[in-house]
Motif scaffolding. Structure first.
Motif, PDB file in Angstrom:
ATOM      1  N   GLU A   1     -26.881 -81.331 -38.783  1.00 56.25           N
ATOM      2  CA  GLU A   1     -25.882 -81.503 -39.899  1.00 56.25           C
ATOM      3  C   GLU A   1     -24.641 -80.204 -39.839  1.00 56.25           C
ATOM      4  OE1 GLU A   1     -25.387 -81.901 -44.883  1.00 56.25           O
ATOM      5  OE2 GLU A   1     -27.470 -81.235 -43.852  1.00 56.25           O
ATOM      6  N   ILE A   2     -25.076 -79.113 -39.615  1.00 62.71           N
ATOM      7  CA  ILE A   2     -24.262 -77.978 -39.212  1.00 62.71           C
ATOM      8  C   ILE A   2     -23.207 -78.271 -38.246  1.00 62.71           C
ATOM      9  CG2 ILE A   2     -23.891 -75.447 -38.867  1.00 62.71           C
ATOM     10  CD1 ILE A   2     -26.834 -75.033 -40.276  1.00 62.71           C
ATOM     11  N   ILE A   3     -23.741 -78.713 -36.962  1.00 61.88           N
ATOM     12  CA  ILE A   3     -22.959 -79.188 -36.035  1.00 61.88           C
ATOM     13  C   ILE A   3     -22.025 -80.124 -36.364  1.00 61.88           C
ATOM     14  CG2 ILE A   3     -22.891 -79.830 -33.466  1.00 61.88           C
ATOM     15  CD1 ILE A   3     -23.538 -77.036 -33.687  1.00 61.88           C
ATOM     16  N   ALA A   4     -22.349 -81.243 -36.931  1.00 62.50           N
ATOM     17  CA  ALA A   4     -21.661 -82.141 -37.286  1.00 62.50           C
ATOM     18  C   ALA A   4     -20.521 -81.881 -38.157  1.00 62.50           C
ATOM     19  CB  ALA A   4     -22.397 -83.430 -37.703  1.00 62.50           C
ATOM     20  N   THR A   5     -20.732 -81.296 -39.076  1.00 57.90           N
ATOM     21  CA  THR A   5     -19.942 -80.681 -40.153  1.00 57.90           C
ATOM     22  C   THR A   5     -18.888 -79.976 -39.407  1.00 57.90           C
ATOM     23  OG1 THR A   5     -21.473 -80.874 -41.784  1.00 57.90           O
ATOM     24  CG2 THR A   5     -19.360 -79.309 -42.079  1.00 57.90           C
ATOM     25  N   ALA A   6     -19.233 -79.036 -38.486  1.00 58.33           N
ATOM     26  CA  ALA A   6     -18.236 -78.129 -37.901  1.00 58.33           C
ATOM     27  C   ALA A   6     -17.352 -79.126 -37.042  1.00 58.33           C
ATOM     28  CB  ALA A   6     -18.948 -77.148 -36.806  1.00 58.33           C
TER      29      ALA A   6
ATOM     30  N   ASN B   1     -21.934 -76.580 -48.851  1.00 62.99           N
ATOM     31  CA  ASN B   1     -22.235 -76.187 -50.119  1.00 62.99           C
ATOM     32  C   ASN B   1     -23.571 -75.218 -50.192  1.00 62.99           C
ATOM     33  OD1 ASN B   1     -21.823 -75.580 -52.961  1.00 62.99           O
ATOM     34  ND2 ASN B   1     -23.268 -77.437 -53.474  1.00 62.99           N
ATOM     35  N   VAL B   2     -23.550 -74.253 -49.005  1.00 65.09           N
ATOM     36  CA  VAL B   2     -24.571 -73.355 -48.895  1.00 65.09           C
ATOM     37  C   VAL B   2     -24.133 -71.942 -48.798  1.00 65.09           C
ATOM     38  CG1 VAL B   2     -26.292 -75.169 -47.927  1.00 65.09           C
ATOM     39  CG2 VAL B   2     -24.857 -73.531 -46.601  1.00 65.09           C
ATOM     40  N   ASP B   3     -24.955 -71.187 -48.927  1.00 67.93           N
ATOM     41  CA  ASP B   3     -24.550 -69.622 -48.794  1.00 67.93           C
ATOM     42  C   ASP B   3     -24.525 -69.487 -47.209  1.00 67.93           C
ATOM     43  OD1 ASP B   3     -24.604 -66.799 -49.927  1.00 67.93           O
ATOM     44  OD2 ASP B   3     -25.722 -66.410 -48.112  1.00 67.93           O
ATOM     45  N   ALA B   4     -23.467 -68.666 -46.723  1.00 72.69           N
ATOM     46  CA  ALA B   4     -23.348 -68.496 -45.322  1.00 72.69           C
ATOM     47  C   ALA B   4     -24.719 -68.057 -44.836  1.00 72.69           C
ATOM     48  CB  ALA B   4     -22.355 -67.227 -45.100  1.00 72.69           C
ATOM     49  N   MET B   5     -25.381 -67.149 -45.388  1.00 79.21           N
ATOM     50  CA  MET B   5     -26.653 -66.768 -44.539  1.00 79.21           C
ATOM     51  C   MET B   5     -27.666 -67.897 -44.258  1.00 79.21           C
ATOM     52  SD  MET B   5     -26.266 -63.768 -44.304  1.00 79.21           S
ATOM     53  CE  MET B   5     -27.878 -63.390 -43.514  1.00 79.21           C
ATOM     54  N   ALA B   6     -27.542 -69.065 -45.126  1.00 75.27           N
ATOM     55  CA  ALA B   6     -28.271 -70.275 -44.657  1.00 75.27           C
ATOM     56  C   ALA B   6     -27.991 -70.802 -43.379  1.00 75.27           C
ATOM     57  CB  ALA B   6     -27.875 -71.364 -45.510  1.00 75.27           C
ATOM     58  N   ILE B   7     -26.783 -70.598 -42.978  1.00 76.68           N
ATOM     59  CA  ILE B   7     -26.132 -71.069 -41.352  1.00 76.68           C
ATOM     60  C   ILE B   7     -26.765 -70.187 -40.376  1.00 76.68           C
ATOM     61  CG2 ILE B   7     -24.088 -71.374 -39.917  1.00 76.68           C
ATOM     62  CD1 ILE B   7     -23.729 -72.969 -42.171  1.00 76.68           C
TER      63      ILE B   7
ATOM     64  N   LYS C   1     -31.937 -83.596 -49.558  1.00 81.08           N
ATOM     65  CA  LYS C   1     -30.915 -83.487 -48.436  1.00 81.08           C
ATOM     66  C   LYS C   1     -30.969 -81.995 -48.001  1.00 81.08           C
ATOM     67  CE  LYS C   1     -26.131 -84.178 -47.012  1.00 81.08           C
ATOM     68  NZ  LYS C   1     -24.945 -83.476 -47.357  1.00 81.08           N
ATOM     69  N   ALA C   2     -31.914 -81.729 -46.946  1.00 78.06           N
ATOM     70  CA  ALA C   2     -32.261 -80.525 -46.301  1.00 78.06           C
ATOM     71  C   ALA C   2     -30.986 -80.167 -45.229  1.00 78.06           C
ATOM     72  CB  ALA C   2     -33.511 -80.314 -45.715  1.00 78.06           C
ATOM     73  N   LEU C   3     -30.657 -78.992 -45.249  1.00 78.00           N
ATOM     74  CA  LEU C   3     -29.944 -78.543 -44.057  1.00 78.00           C
ATOM     75  C   LEU C   3     -30.446 -78.464 -43.000  1.00 78.00           C
ATOM     76  CD1 LEU C   3     -26.947 -77.447 -43.952  1.00 78.00           C
ATOM     77  CD2 LEU C   3     -27.966 -75.031 -44.000  1.00 78.00           C
ATOM     78  N   SER C   4     -29.719 -78.986 -41.959  1.00 76.23           N
ATOM     79  CA  SER C   4     -30.280 -78.977 -40.538  1.00 76.23           C
ATOM     80  C   SER C   4     -29.380 -78.578 -39.475  1.00 76.23           C
ATOM     81  CB  SER C   4     -30.663 -80.610 -39.991  1.00 76.23           C
ATOM     82  OG  SER C   4     -29.581 -81.020 -39.960  1.00 76.23           O
ATOM     83  N   HIS C   5     -29.726 -78.124 -38.376  1.00 75.39           N
ATOM     84  CA  HIS C   5     -29.020 -77.615 -37.153  1.00 75.39           C
ATOM     85  C   HIS C   5     -28.039 -78.766 -36.831  1.00 75.39           C
ATOM     86  CE1 HIS C   5     -28.239 -77.346 -33.018  1.00 75.39           C
ATOM     87  NE2 HIS C   5     -28.680 -75.932 -32.929  1.00 75.39           N
TER      88      HIS C   5
END
Length: 184
Positions: free
Chosen positions: A20-25, A46-52, A14-18
């Motif tokens: 997924e970040i927008i949808a979660t926000a 559930n990632v480090d802030a730097m991953a964003i 379940k890789a983080l993606s652009h």
């Protein structure tokens, strides 16, 4: 206790993606009633802030993309409908959006970027194009419209008893439409 990995996101099932970040926000905005911080967003994912920051250069870029994605949820003008019907739909969809995503109006007004505002302006211009208003009248009508909608949105957000709803703008819109017709 979950240990978050630092830095660039790892390739996982379940890789983080652009997206997924927008949808979660967006989800956090609805649930928490405000624009999420990078820290809250990273905790939810559930990632480090730097991953964003791997996907977004900074919080300003994230907010611009988030608001731009939200604004596209507004009414899209359709051919064949009267301009009054379409402006009413645009207005109500904008107010509904501002109501659903608490904090969006404040963020839009505080942003330096104009791309989210341009979505509304383009839709307003598309709807009113056939009225052949002068540039000055069109600009004045847009300003009147936007100022009214923003004021109404703020009144709705301060309305603790839920006495003010989106449909309450109908009578005021009728007056604005009368003014636009008179200026033609």
């Amino acid at each position: 206790m979950t240990i978050k990995k630092r830095g660039r996101p790892q390739k996982t099932a379940k890789a983080l993606s652009h997206a997924e970040i927008i949808a979660t926000a967006k989800t956090l905005m609805v649930n928490n009633g405000k624009i999420p911080s990078i820290r809250a967003l990273s905790a939810e994912l559930n990632v480090d802030a730097m991953a964003i920051y791997y996907y977004f250069k900074n919080k300003t870029v994230l907010l611009e993309e988030l608001t731009a994605s939200l604004i596209t949820e507004m009414y899209q003008p359709k051919g064949g409908l009267a301009w009054e019907v379409q402006l009413r739909e645009l207005s109500k969809s904008y107010l509904t959006l501002l109501s659903k995503y608490n904090g969006l109006l404040h963020t839009l007004l505080a942003m330096d970027a104009t791309s989210p505002a341009n979505v509304f302006i383009d839709r307003f211009t598309h709807i009113t194009h056939g009225l052949n208003m002068s540039a000055a009248h069109s600009h004045a009508a847009l300003n009147l419209f936007v100022d009214y909608l923003h004021g109404f949105s703020m009144a709705m957000s301060c309305n603790n008893a839920d006495q003010l709803v989106v449909d309450d703008i109908d009578a005021s819109l009728d007056i604005i439409f009368t003014g636009i017709k008179a200026s033609l």
